[in-house]
Design a protein around this motif. Structure first.
Motif, PDB file in Angstrom:
ATOM      1  N   SER A  53       0.827  -1.207   0.000  1.00  0.00           N
ATOM      2  CA  SER A  53       0.000   0.000   0.000  1.00  0.00           C
ATOM      3  C   SER A  53       0.862   1.258   0.000  1.00  0.00           C
ATOM      4  CB  SER A  53      -0.937   0.015   1.213  1.00  0.00           C
ATOM      5  OG  SER A  53      -1.880  -1.016   1.112  1.00  0.00           O
ATOM      6  N   ILE A  54       1.933   1.227   0.775  1.00  0.00           N
ATOM      7  CA  ILE A  54       2.839   2.382   0.842  1.00  0.00           C
ATOM      8  C   ILE A  54       3.529   2.600  -0.503  1.00  0.00           C
ATOM      9  CG2 ILE A  54       4.965   3.275   1.884  1.00  0.00           C
ATOM     10  CD1 ILE A  54       4.135   1.728   4.452  1.00  0.00           C
ATOM     11  N   ILE A  55       4.173   1.562  -1.010  1.00  0.00           N
ATOM     12  CA  ILE A  55       4.977   1.702  -2.226  1.00  0.00           C
ATOM     13  C   ILE A  55       4.105   1.978  -3.450  1.00  0.00           C
ATOM     14  CG2 ILE A  55       6.651   0.579  -3.752  1.00  0.00           C
ATOM     15  CD1 ILE A  55       7.754   1.438  -0.998  1.00  0.00           C
ATOM     16  N   THR A  56       2.962   1.302  -3.551  1.00  0.00           N
ATOM     17  CA  THR A  56       2.110   1.551  -4.715  1.00  0.00           C
ATOM     18  C   THR A  56       1.543   2.965  -4.688  1.00  0.00           C
ATOM     19  OG1 THR A  56       0.211   0.526  -3.624  1.00  0.00           O
ATOM     20  CG2 THR A  56       1.498  -0.853  -5.153  1.00  0.00           C
ATOM     21  N   TRP A  57       1.256   3.492  -3.503  1.00  0.00           N
ATOM     22  CA  TRP A  57       0.797   4.876  -3.431  1.00  0.00           C
ATOM     23  C   TRP A  57       1.886   5.807  -3.950  1.00  0.00           C
ATOM     24  CZ3 TRP A  57       2.110   9.602  -1.599  1.00  0.00           C
ATOM     25  CH2 TRP A  57       1.122  10.579  -1.623  1.00  0.00           C
ATOM     26  N   LEU A  58       3.119   5.564  -3.503  1.00  0.00           N
ATOM     27  CA  LEU A  58       4.229   6.399  -3.952  1.00  0.00           C
ATOM     28  C   LEU A  58       4.437   6.289  -5.464  1.00  0.00           C
ATOM     29  CD1 LEU A  58       6.757   5.748  -1.047  1.00  0.00           C
ATOM     30  CD2 LEU A  58       5.546   7.890  -1.532  1.00  0.00           C
ATOM     31  N   VAL A  59       4.402   5.069  -5.976  1.00  0.00           N
ATOM     32  CA  VAL A  59       4.590   4.860  -7.414  1.00  0.00           C
ATOM     33  C   VAL A  59       3.469   5.541  -8.195  1.00  0.00           C
ATOM     34  CG1 VAL A  59       4.524   3.094  -9.234  1.00  0.00           C
ATOM     35  CG2 VAL A  59       5.951   2.751  -7.216  1.00  0.00           C
ATOM     36  N   TYR A  60       2.241   5.341  -7.758  1.00  0.00           N
ATOM     37  CA  TYR A  60       1.099   5.898  -8.485  1.00  0.00           C
ATOM     38  C   TYR A  60       1.084   7.425  -8.414  1.00  0.00           C
ATOM     39  CZ  TYR A  60      -3.672   6.354 -10.210  1.00  0.00           C
ATOM     40  OH  TYR A  60      -4.783   6.691 -10.953  1.00  0.00           O
ATOM     41  N   ASP A  61       1.221   7.955  -7.200  1.00  0.00           N
ATOM     42  CA  ASP A  61       1.093   9.395  -7.010  1.00  0.00           C
ATOM     43  C   ASP A  61       2.322  10.179  -7.471  1.00  0.00           C
ATOM     44  OD1 ASP A  61      -0.797  11.404  -5.789  1.00  0.00           O
ATOM     45  OD2 ASP A  61       1.056  11.911  -4.727  1.00  0.00           O
ATOM     46  N   GLN A  62       3.504   9.610  -7.296  1.00  0.00           N
ATOM     47  CA  GLN A  62       4.720  10.360  -7.579  1.00  0.00           C
ATOM     48  C   GLN A  62       5.355  10.029  -8.938  1.00  0.00           C
ATOM     49  OE1 GLN A  62       5.680  12.767  -5.333  1.00  0.00           O
ATOM     50  NE2 GLN A  62       3.798  12.176  -4.279  1.00  0.00           N
ATOM     51  N   LEU A  63       4.921   8.923  -9.543  1.00  0.00           N
ATOM     52  CA  LEU A  63       5.541   8.523 -10.808  1.00  0.00           C
ATOM     53  C   LEU A  63       4.527   8.417 -11.954  1.00  0.00           C
ATOM     54  CD1 LEU A  63       8.248   7.531 -12.111  1.00  0.00           C
ATOM     55  CD2 LEU A  63       7.489   5.226 -11.543  1.00  0.00           C
ATOM     56  N   LEU A  64       3.494   7.613 -11.746  1.00  0.00           N
ATOM     57  CA  LEU A  64       2.554   7.356 -12.839  1.00  0.00           C
ATOM     58  C   LEU A  64       1.697   8.572 -13.186  1.00  0.00           C
ATOM     59  CD1 LEU A  64       1.388   3.728 -11.946  1.00  0.00           C
ATOM     60  CD2 LEU A  64       3.218   4.433 -13.483  1.00  0.00           C
ATOM     61  N   ILE A  65       1.156   9.231 -12.181  1.00  0.00           N
ATOM     62  CA  ILE A  65       0.310  10.402 -12.451  1.00  0.00           C
ATOM     63  C   ILE A  65       1.121  11.557 -13.052  1.00  0.00           C
ATOM     64  CG2 ILE A  65      -1.121  12.201 -11.386  1.00  0.00           C
ATOM     65  CD1 ILE A  65      -2.276  10.033  -9.566  1.00  0.00           C
ATOM     66  N   PRO A  66       2.267  11.944 -12.450  1.00  0.00           N
ATOM     67  CA  PRO A  66       3.007  13.077 -13.034  1.00  0.00           C
ATOM     68  C   PRO A  66       3.453  12.849 -14.475  1.00  0.00           C
ATOM     69  CG  PRO A  66       3.811  12.633 -10.831  1.00  0.00           C
ATOM     70  CD  PRO A  66       2.854  11.535 -11.177  1.00  0.00           C
ATOM     71  N   ILE A  69       1.135   8.284 -17.104  1.00  0.00           N
ATOM     72  CA  ILE A  69       1.194   6.877 -17.537  1.00  0.00           C
ATOM     73  C   ILE A  69       0.417   5.988 -16.559  1.00  0.00           C
ATOM     74  CG2 ILE A  69       3.294   6.994 -18.922  1.00  0.00           C
ATOM     75  CD1 ILE A  69       4.873   6.071 -16.444  1.00  0.00           C
ATOM     76  N   GLU A  70      -0.756   6.462 -16.141  1.00  0.00           N
ATOM     77  CA  GLU A  70      -1.581   5.710 -15.192  1.00  0.00           C
ATOM     78  C   GLU A  70      -1.989   4.345 -15.727  1.00  0.00           C
ATOM     79  OE1 GLU A  70      -2.538   8.817 -16.218  1.00  0.00           O
ATOM     80  OE2 GLU A  70      -2.645  10.080 -14.442  1.00  0.00           O
ATOM     81  N   TYR A  71      -1.986   4.191 -17.047  1.00  0.00           N
ATOM     82  CA  TYR A  71      -2.378   2.915 -17.647  1.00  0.00           C
ATOM     83  C   TYR A  71      -1.419   1.783 -17.268  1.00  0.00           C
ATOM     84  CZ  TYR A  71       1.121   4.344 -21.100  1.00  0.00           C
ATOM     85  OH  TYR A  71       2.278   4.757 -21.716  1.00  0.00           O
ATOM     86  N   LEU A  72      -0.247   2.094 -16.736  1.00  0.00           N
ATOM     87  CA  LEU A  72       0.712   1.074 -16.298  1.00  0.00           C
ATOM     88  C   LEU A  72       0.506   0.668 -14.844  1.00  0.00           C
ATOM     89  CD1 LEU A  72       3.992   2.398 -17.941  1.00  0.00           C
ATOM     90  CD2 LEU A  72       2.611   0.429 -18.629  1.00  0.00           C
ATOM     91  N   ARG A  73      -0.569   1.132 -14.208  1.00  0.00           N
ATOM     92  CA  ARG A  73      -0.737   0.898 -12.780  1.00  0.00           C
ATOM     93  C   ARG A  73      -0.815  -0.579 -12.418  1.00  0.00           C
ATOM     94  NH1 ARG A  73      -5.968   3.673 -13.692  1.00  0.00           N
ATOM     95  NH2 ARG A  73      -7.479   2.025 -14.017  1.00  0.00           N
ATOM     96  N   LEU A  74      -1.533  -1.380 -13.182  1.00  0.00           N
ATOM     97  CA  LEU A  74      -1.641  -2.807 -12.839  1.00  0.00           C
ATOM     98  C   LEU A  74      -0.283  -3.497 -12.888  1.00  0.00           C
ATOM     99  CD1 LEU A  74      -4.962  -3.967 -14.506  1.00  0.00           C
ATOM    100  CD2 LEU A  74      -4.478  -3.620 -12.092  1.00  0.00           C
ATOM    101  N   VAL A  75       0.485  -3.225 -13.912  1.00  0.00           N
ATOM    102  CA  VAL A  75       1.818  -3.828 -14.034  1.00  0.00           C
ATOM    103  C   VAL A  75       2.705  -3.379 -12.873  1.00  0.00           C
ATOM    104  CG1 VAL A  75       3.885  -3.947 -15.465  1.00  0.00           C
ATOM    105  CG2 VAL A  75       1.638  -3.979 -16.530  1.00  0.00           C
ATOM    106  N   ALA A  76       2.674  -2.090 -12.573  1.00  0.00           N
ATOM    107  CA  ALA A  76       3.492  -1.559 -11.478  1.00  0.00           C
ATOM    108  C   ALA A  76       3.052  -2.126 -10.136  1.00  0.00           C
ATOM    109  CB  ALA A  76       3.411  -0.035 -11.456  1.00  0.00           C
ATOM    110  N   PHE A  77       1.741  -2.201  -9.916  1.00  0.00           N
ATOM    111  CA  PHE A  77       1.229  -2.713  -8.642  1.00  0.00           C
ATOM    112  C   PHE A  77       1.596  -4.184  -8.456  1.00  0.00           C
ATOM    113  CE2 PHE A  77      -2.532   0.504  -8.434  1.00  0.00           C
ATOM    114  CZ  PHE A  77      -1.620   1.537  -8.297  1.00  0.00           C
ATOM    115  N   ILE A  78       1.448  -4.978  -9.496  1.00  0.00           N
ATOM    116  CA  ILE A  78       1.776  -6.410  -9.394  1.00  0.00           C
ATOM    117  C   ILE A  78       3.272  -6.605  -9.159  1.00  0.00           C
ATOM    118  CG2 ILE A  78       1.856  -8.578 -10.701  1.00  0.00           C
ATOM    119  CD1 ILE A  78      -0.890  -7.776 -11.871  1.00  0.00           C
TER     120      ILE A  78
END
Length: 193
Positions: A53-66, A69-78
């Protein structure tokens, strides 16, 4: 503070990931034969849920959204979840080999446990939690998962000693017990926090 308390109570009782959302049923039925196995699996899942939960929030909020590239969220989360599963499996294997052996194939299957991916998606997409709320939600959901496993393991240990019809022994009786347990948890859905 009130919001964090409602997240904890909601994740453990009202929106229990196993008993109300019906996610993570494979380890729920596979590992809930003994309380010791249920506690070990619950701890491993809580660890993975919290840190994922911590790392995926950081990846999503600080990397994917800026970078849009939010469409990569499933790959990044897994990828994040798989990393924490491997870490927890290594820790359990090196510190408690008997527990590692008793959990068997269910420990590596945490990677594909839909409960973990489900809470990560709920935290980031559905609820748009902050980092603190996401962390609390992950830990509380892990605690709810552990509670469900422990309750089911306690019931199944008692049912193993019961004089039940041959056709109901084992998994059929476990399904009936799980349905009644889920029905009991549905009573919490009327609560408002």
């Amino acid at each position: 503070m009130e919001n964090l308390i409602s997240i904890v109570i909601g994740a453990i009782f009202i929106n229990n990931i196993v008993l109300t959302k019906f996610l993570g049923l494979c380890p729920f039925f596979g590992v809930s034969t003994k309380i010791s196995n249920a506690l070990s699996m619950g701890g491993a899942v809580t660890f993975v849920m919290t840190f994922s939960s911590i790392i995926t929030w950081l990846v999503y909020d600080q990397l994917l959204i800026p970078f849009n590239i939010e469409y990569l969220r499933l790959v990044a989360f897994i990828l994040v979840i798989a990393t924490f599963v491997q870490l927890s499996e290594t820790i359990i294997k090196n510190t408690a080999p008997k527990i590692h052996q008793s959990l068997g194939v269910y420990l590596p299957l945490i990677t594909t446990n839909c409960a973990i991916l489900g809470i990560v998606l709920i935290n980031n997409i559905q609820q748009s939690y902050t980092l603190l709320s996401s962390t609390i939600s992950g830990a509380a959901t892990g605690a709810g998962f552990t509670l469900a496993l422990l309750l089911m393991a306690g019931i199944r240990e008692r049912l193993a000693l019961a004089n039940s019809p041959e056709s109901l022994r084992g998994l059929p009786l476990a399904f009936i017990a799980a349905a009644l347990l889920a029905l009991a948890f549905q009573a919490f859905s009327g609560m408002s926090i």
